[in-house]
Write a protein that holds these residues in place. Structure first.
Motif, PDB file in Angstrom:
ATOM      1  N   SER A 101      -2.799   6.987   3.325  1.00 17.07           N
ATOM      2  CA  SER A 101      -1.581   7.511   2.165  1.00 17.07           C
ATOM      3  C   SER A 101      -2.483   7.167   0.517  1.00 17.07           C
ATOM      4  O   SER A 101      -2.230   8.138  -0.243  1.00 17.07           O
ATOM      5  CB  SER A 101      -0.254   7.771   2.609  1.00 17.07           C
ATOM      6  N   LEU A 102      -2.154   6.218   0.808  1.00 13.29           N
ATOM      7  CA  LEU A 102      -2.940   5.724  -0.710  1.00 13.29           C
ATOM      8  C   LEU A 102      -3.689   6.323  -1.653  1.00 13.29           C
ATOM      9  O   LEU A 102      -4.160   6.824  -2.830  1.00 13.29           O
ATOM     10  CB  LEU A 102      -2.860   4.106  -0.687  1.00 13.29           C
ATOM     11  N   ALA A 116       0.749  -0.968  -0.310  1.00 12.76           N
ATOM     12  CA  ALA A 116      -0.371  -0.011   0.131  1.00 12.76           C
ATOM     13  C   ALA A 116       0.845   1.568   0.338  1.00 12.76           C
ATOM     14  O   ALA A 116       0.802   2.573  -1.110  1.00 12.76           O
ATOM     15  CB  ALA A 116      -1.091   0.075   1.461  1.00 12.76           C
ATOM     16  N   ASN A 117       1.461   1.418   0.279  1.00 16.68           N
ATOM     17  CA  ASN A 117       2.754   2.605   0.625  1.00 16.68           C
ATOM     18  C   ASN A 117       3.628   2.719  -0.877  1.00 16.68           C
ATOM     19  O   ASN A 117       3.436   3.371  -1.209  1.00 16.68           O
ATOM     20  CB  ASN A 117       3.780   2.722   1.898  1.00 16.68           C
ATOM     21  N   SER A 131      -0.463   0.149  11.064  1.00 13.83           N
ATOM     22  CA  SER A 131       0.436   1.021  10.205  1.00 13.83           C
ATOM     23  C   SER A 131      -0.081   0.604   8.115  1.00 13.83           C
ATOM     24  O   SER A 131      -0.097   0.711   7.451  1.00 13.83           O
ATOM     25  CB  SER A 131       2.126  -0.272   9.487  1.00 13.83           C
ATOM     26  N   ILE A 132      -0.934  -0.479   7.966  1.00 12.28           N
ATOM     27  CA  ILE A 132      -1.761  -1.285   6.982  1.00 12.28           C
ATOM     28  C   ILE A 132      -2.631   0.447   6.961  1.00 12.28           C
ATOM     29  O   ILE A 132      -2.947   1.145   6.093  1.00 12.28           O
ATOM     30  CB  ILE A 132      -3.066  -2.210   7.457  1.00 12.28           C
ATOM     31  N   ASP A 139      -9.720  -1.316  10.441  1.00 16.86           N
ATOM     32  CA  ASP A 139      -8.400  -1.747  10.260  1.00 16.86           C
ATOM     33  C   ASP A 139      -7.219  -2.090  11.830  1.00 16.86           C
ATOM     34  O   ASP A 139      -7.497  -0.737  12.542  1.00 16.86           O
ATOM     35  CB  ASP A 139      -7.132  -1.947   9.097  1.00 16.86           C
ATOM     36  N   ASP A 149      -2.139   3.098   8.251  1.00 17.01           N
ATOM     37  CA  ASP A 149      -2.101   4.443   7.787  1.00 17.01           C
ATOM     38  C   ASP A 149      -0.932   4.743   6.789  1.00 17.01           C
ATOM     39  O   ASP A 149      -1.234   5.423   5.426  1.00 17.01           O
ATOM     40  CB  ASP A 149       0.155   4.641   8.466  1.00 17.01           C
ATOM     41  N   ALA A 150      -1.288   3.198   5.755  1.00 13.15           N
ATOM     42  CA  ALA A 150      -0.236   3.185   4.328  1.00 13.15           C
ATOM     43  C   ALA A 150      -1.994   3.282   3.231  1.00 13.15           C
ATOM     44  O   ALA A 150      -1.925   3.584   2.504  1.00 13.15           O
ATOM     45  CB  ALA A 150      -0.422   1.841   4.188  1.00 13.15           C
ATOM     46  N   LEU A 151      -2.916   2.506   3.491  1.00 20.37           N
ATOM     47  CA  LEU A 151      -4.238   2.642   2.998  1.00 20.37           C
ATOM     48  C   LEU A 151      -4.579   4.521   3.329  1.00 20.37           C
ATOM     49  O   LEU A 151      -4.742   4.930   1.931  1.00 20.37           O
ATOM     50  CB  LEU A 151      -5.229   1.876   3.808  1.00 20.37           C
ATOM     51  N   ARG A 184       1.819  12.879  -9.456  1.00 17.64           N
ATOM     52  CA  ARG A 184       0.279  13.844  -9.303  1.00 17.64           C
ATOM     53  C   ARG A 184       1.561  14.659 -10.260  1.00 17.64           C
ATOM     54  O   ARG A 184       2.790  14.596 -10.833  1.00 17.64           O
ATOM     55  CB  ARG A 184       0.022  14.260  -8.252  1.00 17.64           C
ATOM     56  N   ALA A 220       0.901   4.260  -3.040  1.00 18.57           N
ATOM     57  CA  ALA A 220       0.722   5.861  -2.552  1.00 18.57           C
ATOM     58  C   ALA A 220       2.001   6.277  -3.267  1.00 18.57           C
ATOM     59  O   ALA A 220       2.027   7.504  -3.487  1.00 18.57           O
ATOM     60  CB  ALA A 220       0.905   5.383  -0.741  1.00 18.57           C
ATOM     61  N   ARG A 243      -5.791   8.901  -0.269  1.00 20.88           N
ATOM     62  CA  ARG A 243      -5.510  10.338  -0.136  1.00 20.88           C
ATOM     63  C   ARG A 243      -4.484  10.820  -1.796  1.00 20.88           C
ATOM     64  O   ARG A 243      -4.832  11.686  -2.252  1.00 20.88           O
ATOM     65  CB  ARG A 243      -4.452  10.856   1.110  1.00 20.88           C
ATOM     66  N   SER A 244      -4.022   9.423  -1.809  1.00 22.53           N
ATOM     67  CA  SER A 244      -2.596  10.060  -3.264  1.00 22.53           C
ATOM     68  C   SER A 244      -3.608  10.365  -5.183  1.00 22.53           C
ATOM     69  O   SER A 244      -3.008  10.986  -5.252  1.00 22.53           O
ATOM     70  CB  SER A 244      -1.709   9.171  -3.424  1.00 22.53           C
ATOM     71  N   ARG A 263       7.777   4.491   5.678  1.00 19.99           N
ATOM     72  CA  ARG A 263       6.709   3.244   6.555  1.00 19.99           C
ATOM     73  C   ARG A 263       7.048   2.268   5.483  1.00 19.99           C
ATOM     74  O   ARG A 263       6.805   1.454   6.151  1.00 19.99           O
ATOM     75  CB  ARG A 263       5.380   3.974   5.574  1.00 19.99           C
ATOM     76  N   TRP A 276       1.686   9.635  -5.384  1.00 24.33           N
ATOM     77  CA  TRP A 276       1.482  10.726  -4.860  1.00 24.33           C
ATOM     78  C   TRP A 276       2.719  11.238  -6.020  1.00 24.33           C
ATOM     79  O   TRP A 276       2.715  11.885  -6.403  1.00 24.33           O
ATOM     80  CB  TRP A 276       2.596  10.904  -3.435  1.00 24.33           C
ATOM     81  N   GLU A 304       8.178  -1.101   7.490  1.00 31.40           N
ATOM     82  CA  GLU A 304       7.349  -2.673   7.156  1.00 31.40           C
ATOM     83  C   GLU A 304       7.868  -4.236   6.828  1.00 31.40           C
ATOM     84  O   GLU A 304       7.933  -4.799   7.379  1.00 31.40           O
ATOM     85  CB  GLU A 304       6.241  -1.787   6.562  1.00 31.40           C
TER      86      GLU A 304
END
Lengths: 649, 100
Positions: free
Chosen positions: B23-24, A441-442, B16-17, B12, B19-21, A452, A445, B26-27, A466, A449, A470
């Protein structure tokens, strides 16, 4: 002498008549004296003056001349002389005949003659004289001596443990004379027994009494010999077995003479022998194991019902005297002939050695076969090999069940292993998936970012940070799992290697049973203590033991045997694990300590690699050599525990 | 007046999951709100806007599946199934319009 002259004168006619009568009377007396079966001897003033013909014969003289004029001292046994002198004196003094008296005379040939004699004072030619009438009693004396001898022999027999009692029953007077032993046998003393036969009979066991009484009646009625064995029951309940023999004697009176021998001990032995024989017969007949005997030729000498049943024969005569190898053991399981000289049953007879075989077949009467387990033991009689006794079982069902059990155990083991792996995998998957999910996911993301129109570098940087965190977390999880699998650090302590071995053998007990492996521990009592981790050393031992058992699983042509030895060694203690298994393929010999190397379908190939690293961590060595005749010897050393060896764990 | 911006809810327990989601999501220009448990999600006052729920299956207390069942029973606007982020192929998602 009287009237020996035959002169006759007329004036003395009457007298002549009386003289004739006298002569006739004398002639009669003379004939009588000479014909008497007793010896008659007359002595006057110690000189023999008359002997009759019987006396001549008794004293073995050639004729009367040899005796006449002899001094009586010469014909009397010197020992008896004083008594005889006394008697002669008494005779003269009293003028009456003496009572009969036994004495010993000396015959002309020097032999001794036993006589019973009466002395009578008479007048011989006007002088006082002694007439001796002597009866030969040598026969009687001999008989008496014989009786005496028998008495002594009886005493000896008694001393030798033979208890012979004597009895004499006057049937008419109904009185008995018993020897001491007969009193003992009947359980009486001379004071407690009335002497009546009826009372004695009450001591005979009720079951034996009619038979004994019958036998006695028969002997009394028609003679012959009486022979009976019976029990005498004493008032205190003791039973005495007697073997009695008797005969009827009818010499004026009617007697039954006999003996009774105490045969209690014999009967007891007989009885216990019979009981033990019955017991063995019962055992032999009721046991489920088939049993038969062989003579030195391998022919059947006996067989029990189970043997007949398993082999499908009807009666012992079908087997007795038959060569058992040719009848039931002629062909192997694979159909090839089984030569008699190779027969494992017959080794007991051929070499006097016991044998035990678990996987051969025996053949039934109907030419079908079955898998049998048998034991053959040599049979000795007074130290000499006389044959063998063979025990066997039909193990067809047992083998099938064992096979099934083995299969299900293997299945279970596989399923368990798979289940354990699955559980472990699931745990790992969950632990690792969380950080991996976050990484993905990070990562996505940060890409977005950056993609964009105006890339947001700050957001992207944070997402990448992150991601790294992880990824580290995931690798931490894996490190933790590895640490978990490697268990705890070793706990070093002073250890008795033999105790550690014994514990490992106990832990492996079930595996030995399941693998049909005989284990032998040959532990030297003088091994020094070692410094080590008990659990780890046991892990190594168990690993080597289980490997050994695995290596023997396919062995069937020889016994599965695992020998564990401990011994002193220059480097400390040497421990050897010797199996009789398939051995190590030489081509693989240098790879077997590599991690993940395995020859087993279900193995993971870590056992020997871990074992070697454990032993090396202990400062020892682990290696292997081929067994002396077969199998493999895995061996390792562990340094002995002295101060120089002590290291921090 | 334009519709309020769409919102993604994340339930969740793993921060960390979350936070990662966050960011994803919002991106790509979506609003996101994070919850640690189904209970927290249900008790929260949620904005009236088209929304989507990302729900973890394994959660402390009430599981993700329980929450899904509860929503399906109570809400006619639910358009089941949803995606779940933590069970690989099993990820499902659903979206729902929160009633006015």
């Amino acid at each position: 002498m009287v009237g020996t002259s035959g002169q006759a004168t007329a004036p003395f006619n009457d007298r002549n008549v009386s003289l004739e009568a006298l002569a006739e009377s004398e002639q009669r007396s003379r004939t009588l004296v000479e014909a008497l079966p007793d010896a008659i001897l007359v002595h006057s003033e110690d000189k023999i003056v008359f002997v009759n013909p019987f006396c001549v014969r008794l004293l073995v003289a050639a004729g009367p001349e040899q005796l006449l004029g002899k001094d009586i001292n010469e014909i009397v046994n010197p020992d008896d002389l004083p008594a005889i002198r006394n008697r002669i004196q008494d005779c003269y003094a009293s003028g009456t005949a003496s009572p009969p008296m036994e004495s010993v005379l000396v015959a002309c040939d020097g032999s001794f003659v036993e006589v019973e004699a009466v002395t009578i004072p008479i007048c011989w030619n006007g002088a006082p004289a002694i007439e001796v009438v002597a009866r030969d009693i040598r026969d009687r004396k001999r008989a008496e001596r014989a009786v005496q001898d028998w008495q002594e022999r009886l005493v000896l027999a008694q001393k030798a443990g033979l208890r012979i009692g004597l009895w004499d029953w006057d049937v008419v007077a109904n009185t008995v004379i018993w020897s001491d032993e007969t009193y003992r046998q009947f359980g009486y003393t001379r004071d407690t027994y009335s002497g009546r036969v009826e009372e004695a009979v009450t001591r005979i066991h009720l079951e034996d009494r009619p038979r004994v009484e019958d036998a006695i009646r028969k002997v009394i009625a028609s003679g012959g010999e009486y022979a009976q064995q019976y029990r005498l029951v004493w008032p205190n309940g003791t039973t005495c077995w007697v073997d009695a023999h008797g005969v009827m004697v009818r010499n004026g009176s009617t007697h039954m003479l006999g003996i009774g021998v105490d045969i209690t001990d014999l009967k007891k032995t007989e009885q216990s022998l019979q009981e033990s024989e019955e017991k063995y017969l019962l055992l032999l007949n009721s046991t489920a194991e088939a049993i038969y005997g062989l003579d030195l030729e391998g022919d059947c000498t006996f067989c029990n019902p189970a043997c007949l049943r398993l082999l499908g024969y009807g009666a012992p005569k079908d087997l007795l005297g038959t060569n058992m190898h040719e009848l039931i053991h002629h062909t192997r399981a694979d159909g090839t002939p089984y030569p008699k000289q190779d027969c494992e049953i017959y080794v007991a007879v051929r070499e006097g050695r016991a044998s035990h075989v678990t996987d051969e077949v025996l053949w039934r009467a109907d030419r079908t076969s079955f898998t049998a387990e048998y034991w053959s033991y040599p049979m000795y009689k007074t130290g000499e090999l006389v044959g063998a006794v063979v025990t066997f079982l039909d193990v067809t069902e047992q083998r099938r069940a064992e096979e099934q059990l083995r299969h299900s155990q293997e299945d279970l083991a596989r399923v368990t292993r798979v289940a354990a792996m699955a559980e472990l995998a699931a745990a790992i998957a969950h632990e690792v998936n969380q950080p991996l999910g976050a990484v993905v996911a990070n990562g996505s993301a940060s890409l977005r970012w950056l993609a964009r129109e105006s890339p947001n570098l700050e957001e992207a940087r944070e997402a990448i940070e992150r991601t790294l965190q992880e990824a580290n977390r995931a690798s931490d999880v894996i490190r933790r799992i590895r640490a978990l699998l490697q268990k705890v650090p070793p706990q070093m302590e002073r250890l008795d290697v033999n105790a550690v071995i014994r514990e490992a053998l106990t832990l492996a007990g079930n595996e030995f049973l399941r693998g049909g492996v005989a284990v032998q521990a040959d532990l030297a009592p003088d091994v020094p203590n070692v410094l080590g981790d008990r659990i780890q050393l046991q892990q190594v031992l168990l690993n080597l033991i289980l490997n050994g058992i695995d290596a023997m699983r396919k062995i069937s042509h020889q016994s599965r045997e695992l020998i564990i030895k401990s011994a002193k060694h220059p480097e400390g203690v040497l421990i050897q694990v010797h199996d009789s298994g398939v051995g190590v393929d030489p081509e693989q010999a240098d790879r077997i300590f590599e991690p993940f190397f395995t020859t087993k379908p279900q193995g993971i190939g870590m056992g020997l690699s871990i074992s070697r690293s454990i032993i090396e961590a202990h400062g020892g060595r682990l290696w292997f050599t081929p067994g002396p005749s077969h199998g493999v010897v895995f061996q390792f050393t562990v340094p002995k525990a002295d101060t120089s060896n002590e290291r921090a764990p | 007046m334009s519709e309020p911006p769409s919102i993604v809810f994340v339930v969740d327990d793993d921060s960390s999951i979350r936070d990662a989601l966050k960011s994803l999501i919002r991106s790509v220009g979506l609003k996101v709100e994070l919850f640690r448990s189904p209970r927290e999600f249900l008790q929260a006052k949620r904005p009236d806007a088209p929304s989507c729920l990302i729900l973890d299956v394994r959660l402390p207390g009430e599981s993700g599946l329980d929450l899904q069942r509860e929503l399906a029973d109570s809400d006619h606007l639910y358009h089941g199934p949803r995606r779940y982020p933590d069970v690989g192929k099993g990820h499902e998602s659903g979206s729902r319009r929160i009633p006015h």
